[in-house]
Design a protein around this motif. Structure first.
Motif, PDB file in Angstrom:
ATOM      1  N   SER C  19       2.759 -13.423  -7.376  1.00 51.47           N
ATOM      2  CA  SER C  19       1.880 -12.614  -6.541  1.00 51.47           C
ATOM      3  C   SER C  19       2.604 -12.134  -5.277  1.00 51.47           C
ATOM      4  N   ALA C 108      -4.035 -13.034   3.328  1.00 51.59           N
ATOM      5  CA  ALA C 108      -4.140 -11.737   2.659  1.00 51.59           C
ATOM      6  C   ALA C 108      -2.751 -11.153   2.430  1.00 51.59           C
ATOM      7  N   ASP C 109      -2.612 -10.371   1.375  1.00 47.06           N
ATOM      8  CA  ASP C 109      -1.338  -9.697   1.104  1.00 47.06           C
ATOM      9  C   ASP C 109      -0.832  -8.958   2.345  1.00 47.06           C
ATOM     10  N   ALA C 110      -1.729  -8.286   3.018  1.00 50.01           N
ATOM     11  CA  ALA C 110      -1.317  -7.480   4.166  1.00 50.01           C
ATOM     12  C   ALA C 110      -0.740  -8.339   5.291  1.00 50.01           C
TER      13      ALA C 110
ATOM     14  N   MET D   1      -2.885 -12.432  -3.392  1.00 52.65           N
ATOM     15  CA  MET D   1      -3.544 -13.736  -3.286  1.00 52.65           C
ATOM     16  C   MET D   1      -5.053 -13.509  -3.166  1.00 52.65           C
ATOM     17  N   GLY D   4      -8.594 -14.236   0.395  1.00 52.52           N
ATOM     18  CA  GLY D   4      -7.942 -14.175   1.691  1.00 52.52           C
ATOM     19  C   GLY D   4      -8.916 -14.509   2.801  1.00 52.52           C
ATOM     20  N   ASP D  26      -8.237  -3.730  -0.182  1.00 54.92           N
ATOM     21  CA  ASP D  26      -6.912  -3.495  -0.767  1.00 54.92           C
ATOM     22  C   ASP D  26      -5.848  -4.367  -0.104  1.00 54.92           C
ATOM     23  N   GLY D  27      -6.034  -4.649   1.168  1.00 51.74           N
ATOM     24  CA  GLY D  27      -5.071  -5.483   1.892  1.00 51.74           C
ATOM     25  C   GLY D  27      -5.212  -6.958   1.569  1.00 51.74           C
ATOM     26  N   GLY D  28      -6.266  -7.303   0.828  1.00 44.10           N
ATOM     27  CA  GLY D  28      -6.413  -8.677   0.374  1.00 44.10           C
ATOM     28  C   GLY D  28      -7.415  -9.515   1.151  1.00 44.10           C
ATOM     29  N   PHE D  29      -8.222  -8.851   1.979  1.00 44.79           N
ATOM     30  CA  PHE D  29      -9.197  -9.606   2.776  1.00 44.79           C
ATOM     31  C   PHE D  29     -10.515  -9.727   2.029  1.00 44.79           C
ATOM     32  N   ALA D 110      -3.459   2.545   7.902  1.00 48.73           N
ATOM     33  CA  ALA D 110      -2.407   1.556   8.157  1.00 48.73           C
ATOM     34  C   ALA D 110      -2.568   0.909   9.533  1.00 48.73           C
ATOM     35  N   VAL D 113      -5.180  -1.974   9.105  1.00 51.45           N
ATOM     36  CA  VAL D 113      -4.633  -3.121   8.390  1.00 51.45           C
ATOM     37  C   VAL D 113      -3.598  -3.855   9.251  1.00 51.45           C
ATOM     38  N   THR D 114      -2.760  -3.092   9.930  1.00 52.79           N
ATOM     39  CA  THR D 114      -1.753  -3.715  10.784  1.00 52.79           C
ATOM     40  C   THR D 114      -2.399  -4.451  11.948  1.00 52.79           C
ATOM     41  N   SER D 117      -4.066  -7.722  10.701  1.00 54.66           N
ATOM     42  CA  SER D 117      -3.042  -8.646  10.194  1.00 54.66           C
ATOM     43  C   SER D 117      -2.233  -9.241  11.336  1.00 54.66           C
TER      44      SER D 117
ATOM     45  N   GLY E  27      -0.249   5.972   4.289  1.00 51.38           N
ATOM     46  CA  GLY E  27      -0.792   5.109   5.331  1.00 51.38           C
ATOM     47  C   GLY E  27      -1.905   5.769   6.121  1.00 51.38           C
TER      48      GLY E  27
END
Lengths: 133, 133, 133, 133, 133, 133
Positions: C19, C108-110, D1, D4, D26-29, D110, D113-114, D117, E27
């Protein structure tokens, strides 16, 4: 501790030079002084290692503070840079070097000491810069 | 303000210990002193809360500064850590703890005071660490 | 952009390795993978330059993540380090290396992509580290 | 993963809620959604742990974004906070909570997400916050 | 979210321009493109607000990346600046602008997106810069 | 340097007010003092520019420190804010303003000077805030 890091202080107003010089010496720094841009360049080119630069933007005859700092960084890539200024504050985002601080006059003594100390403390753990001399 | 945060100062050179101790006491810190790694560990294990550690890497008999700091962080997870060193600067990126500062000798008094103050001021607003004693 | 910075990814759980590997490859990184601490050390000692390390703390047979990161920093002093962990989060302040990030599972992936990217983007403008090989 | 960190997303404009929700998923949250300040408070008071808050300042019926974030921080002292706003940007320095980020609309996916994160990655290594439920 | 912040992307290698353009558009950024320093200056002087600059140091005919960034900051004092470079990395500490990031080629897509997003997210809560047009 | 930045110091305990006032004046700051929340608001509303605020959370009659700081930031959006407190430390993450520092009593003099100096040194190079008077 004696013999702290060496700072080059560039200021063409004699009273302000004296005031800043005393404050920085009290903080434990070893000082080189220049009252013009020309003298600043001579110090930088002199061969000894210099760890920090505190420079007015208007620096008398010769290069201004923006130019002095760029010259200093070419010789010493990680040299700490603090600018002090009365009226050039707004130009910093275009003319300053990375990881520098600019103090607008009038500033407190503690701001000057904190600014240069913080920058020196954050220097990366890279191998020591070879002396240009 | 009296009774500031308590710092443990570890340095095996008597003159340097005296010099740093005076500078930090002037800044308002309460000081514990150790002239060897063994003595440093005893202070840390003594049961009283300690908020900051200033340690030479070469710390005389017993653990060196890298080991002292790891031990300190196990007891006090948010303790501020400042290393001072003459020749071990390059090892910091592998041997230092997170959110620590390393000062290369000779450093200015103001750098030492700024380093420990900045680290203490950035401590997270977590619940107070329970005393290990 | 092809051929991005090379990352060493150390994780003994196969599904989690897969993953994370996909997420980092999607972000443009070139990946080396190790499923044990022993394999991680072999990669690091192999002679090629490695720019970042993402390691679980429990890393199967051989050194754990704390030890792998210290070894990596001895070879590559500015290598970016991200730890991931389920239950060792509290040990980071004592066992982590400076300027590292630790992510608690599940993350999370991000977060993973942002963590390694941010660390790589902040590398100091020092001369390139000479390859150890 | 999978699974998240859980984020609470508060936005009264349905299209914008959908757009941000997709980007963060999409970012995994893992996402909780609220279309009003009242619903946001209910989620926060619901007893489950929430790791991050993304909230518009104008949040429909009930408390506004500034108030929602203060409430969230009282329950979860280290919760990550990102504000998004069209016209309340200038109020952030007085009304925002410490260590928060504010994004002015229109912002890029972006950036969102940034922002979340980066805040989650910088959480201090304090002991886990006890669940309020 | 549509209509994100506008970025000016300056790159004289067509393939690299295309690659970076796709990554940044994915992005969520709105892109202006220039394949020479001359074209970059024209875009900046065109009157529309530009929030970020991503520029190669070698930028074809006209000013180089260092000069483009200084020009951009004179017009837009808080514009985010990311440099990308193959061989000019070492000049950044002397030639870069404050609060900029430099990426050494080859870099990962995620580094580029994270760099520009982080800089935009950290913009101070100052009143919006008046458009120069 | 005379006539440094002006700080408003809010503290209802006379001895502590005196102590902090001396420390900050020694650092070169120009001081306004208030022994109650009411007096603090009067100073802020008085029309002169104030660059920094140092306030106890318990501030005697009138608004508390959290409220004083929010009022100050509405008038001066970039004013530096340092809170000092004995028992309200845990509320900072919910009640503090962005980019502020909180010092837990007892703190060292050097921490106070470093905290306000660091915040003032990091003020963004935005155009000067127009005086509200």
């Amino acid at each position: 501790m004696t013999d702290g890091p060496s700072l080059l202080l560039v200021e063409d107003e004699a009273l302000l030079l004296l005031s800043m010089s005393e404050v920085l010496a009290d903080g434990g720094f070893a000082l080189l002084e220049a009252t013009s841009g020309h003298a600043a360049i001579e110090h930088l080119d002199g061969g000894g290692e210099i760890h920090g630069l505190v420079t007015d933007i208007r620096a008398g005859a010769g290069p201004n503070g923006w130019e002095i700092a760029r010259h200093a960084r070419k010789l010493f890539p990680t040299i700490a840079v603090v600018y002090v200024t009365g009226d050039s504050f707004a130009e910093w985002s275009a003319e300053g070097v990375p990881d520098s601080v600019i103090l607008q006059k009038p500033f407190a003594d503690a701001q000057l000491v904190t600014a240069i100390s913080t920058l020196l403390n954050c220097q990366p753990p890279a191998p020591p810069t070879p002396s240009p001399g």
